[in-house]
Scaffold this active site. Structure first.
Site, short mmCIF file in Angstrom:
data_model
loop_
_atom_site.label_atom_id
_atom_site.label_comp_id
_atom_site.label_asym_id
_atom_site.label_seq_id
_atom_site.Cartn_x
_atom_site.Cartn_y
_atom_site.Cartn_z
N HIS A 149 -11.84 17.99 -6.96
CA HIS A 149 -12.12 18.37 -5.57
C HIS A 149 -13.34 17.64 -4.97
CE1 HIS A 149 -9.91 22.46 -6.34
NE2 HIS A 149 -9.19 21.40 -6.66
N GLU A 242 -3.32 24.16 3.97
CA GLU A 242 -3.57 24.54 5.35
C GLU A 242 -3.76 23.36 6.27
OE1 GLU A 242 -6.19 28.58 4.26
OE2 GLU A 242 -7.04 27.00 5.53
N TYR A 252 -13.64 28.77 7.44
CA TYR A 252 -12.19 28.69 7.24
C TYR A 252 -11.71 29.50 6.03
CZ TYR A 252 -12.27 25.64 11.15
OH TYR A 252 -12.46 25.16 12.44
N TYR A 263 -3.40 29.66 -10.13
CA TYR A 263 -2.45 28.82 -10.83
C TYR A 263 -1.89 29.54 -12.06
CZ TYR A 263 -3.89 24.70 -8.15
OH TYR A 263 -4.14 23.80 -7.15
#
Length: 373
Positions: A149, A242, A252, A263
């Site tokens: 990420h 999204e 958000y 997961y």
């Protein structure tokens, strides 16, 4: 080692066959032409004024591609140190809005430092096949371990501000912390300075670079061609990818609210899908498509696509077309599913064609061209 003649012939045949295939969408028929092969996990694409392209390769190379698709053998020199680790490496590339005057190229990439690795942004002046006067403008802090990420897309708005999208580094709780740049989108001046009107500039303990928070891992961002607003999409966990319209100071929600689940085990993350003070996405995907790359179609080659939003998909190996009405998605179409592989980036070229990069050891640049109206 040179490629065997049979392999070269097979690649040429496959390219020709693909170019002869006509694909039919709800609005246009098109062909796919493979322009360039031999890119190692290409990640980002920018068009130079002279028709050439700059392409990043995640292992840490910046490549020049001629207008006809020929890949220049030598990589661009002078890049800052890049950590090609996990999902990190050399990521996005963008040109300064006044590139024709100053020659400045911006790169986002994973880089090592005290505490681990994080996303950084540097710029340099492109001179021939070299970046000169390279300077680091931004570092995501704090740095940390792990290979997940990193984000990251680079977008300049109409006022010349630079937006940098960042991931939560796989440590979800960081996305809600204002003293931490993980899981945020930041806004900077073109030289890395912090704008005085950023939403958290005067908040004690907050990082002044932050423009939005609660973003899990944003790998697609683009300016709306009419409103000039920044739109972005982000990876959810298992489900919950999204599309958001990015506004100053907005939360958000990640990981407090999400349409995804853990997961493998499917358990709920956070507090559900809604919470006061946290924005809802304008569109989401369950199950996940693993979105990467984003572009609004603004060209003239596909007039009935004009204003549509295109999103690449890694997991489902497709190009997604979203028809919009204002800030609502009113139609979704899946194109090229399973035809090209993992689509990492999508751009609209100055020629009005749609270009995509595929994420593979032998990645390609492909161009969508009209096949009749």
């Amino acid at each position: 080692m040179a490629r065997p003649f049979a392999a070269i012939a097979a690649a040429i045949f496959a390219t020709a066959a693909a170019a002869d295939t006509v694909y039919t969408s709800q609005a246009h028929a098109f062909r796919v032409v493979t322009l360039t092969r031999g890119l190692e996990h290409p990640w980002g694409l920018a068009f130079l004024p002279d028709g050439r392209m700059l392409v990043t390769e995640r292992p840490g190379r910046l490549r020049l591609v001629a207008p006809d698709g020929t890949l220049v053998p030598q990589a661009v020199e002078g890049l800052p140190p890049v950590a090609a680790y996990g999902q990190g490496g050399l990521l996005d590339v963008a040109l300064h809005p006044k590139f024709s005057e100053n020659g400045l190229v911006y790169l986002s990439y994973a880089a090592p430092g005290v505490g681990g690795i994080s996303t950084e942004v540097a710029r340099g002046r492109l001179t021939g096949r070299r970046l000169e006067n390279v300077e680091v403008l931004f570092r995501q802090m704090p740095k940390s371990g792990g290979g997940r990420h990193f984000g990251s897309r680079l977008v300049f708005d109409r006022q010349g501000y630079l937006y940098v999208t960042l991931g939560d580094r796989g440590e979800m709780e960081r996305a809600q912390r204002l003293d931490d740049l993980a899981g945020k989108i930041v806004r900077l001046h073109d030289d890395g300075r912090v704008p005085r009107d950023n939403p958290f500039v005067n908040r004690p303990g907050a990082r002044p670079e932050i423009y939005s928070l609660g973003n899990r891992n944003v790998q697609g961002a683009a300016l709306h061609p009419v409103t000039g607003m920044l739109w972005a999409h982000e990876h959810g966990p298992q489900g919950g990818d999204e599309v958001n319209i990015i506004r100053a100071g907005i939360n958000y929600g990640w990981p407090v609210i999400t349409y995804g689940v853990e997961y493998g085990i499917g358990t709920k993350i956070g507090e559900g899908t809604h919470k006061a003070g946290m924005a809802q996405p304008i569109h989401y995907w369950v199950p996940s498509i693993a979105p990467s790359g984003m572009a609004f179609y603004t060209g003239d080659k596909f007039p009935r696509w004009r204003g549509d939003l295109f999103v690449g998909a890694l997991k489902d190996q497709m190009l997604v077309r979203l028809r919009l009405r204002g800030e609502q998605v009113i139609e979704e179409e899946h194109l090229l599913k399973g035809e090209l592989g993992r689509i990492r980036d999508v751009r609209v070229g100055p020629d009005g064609h749609v270009y995509v990069l595929t994420d593979a050891r032998d990645g390609i640049i492909a161009r969508l061209e009209p096949a009749g109206r």
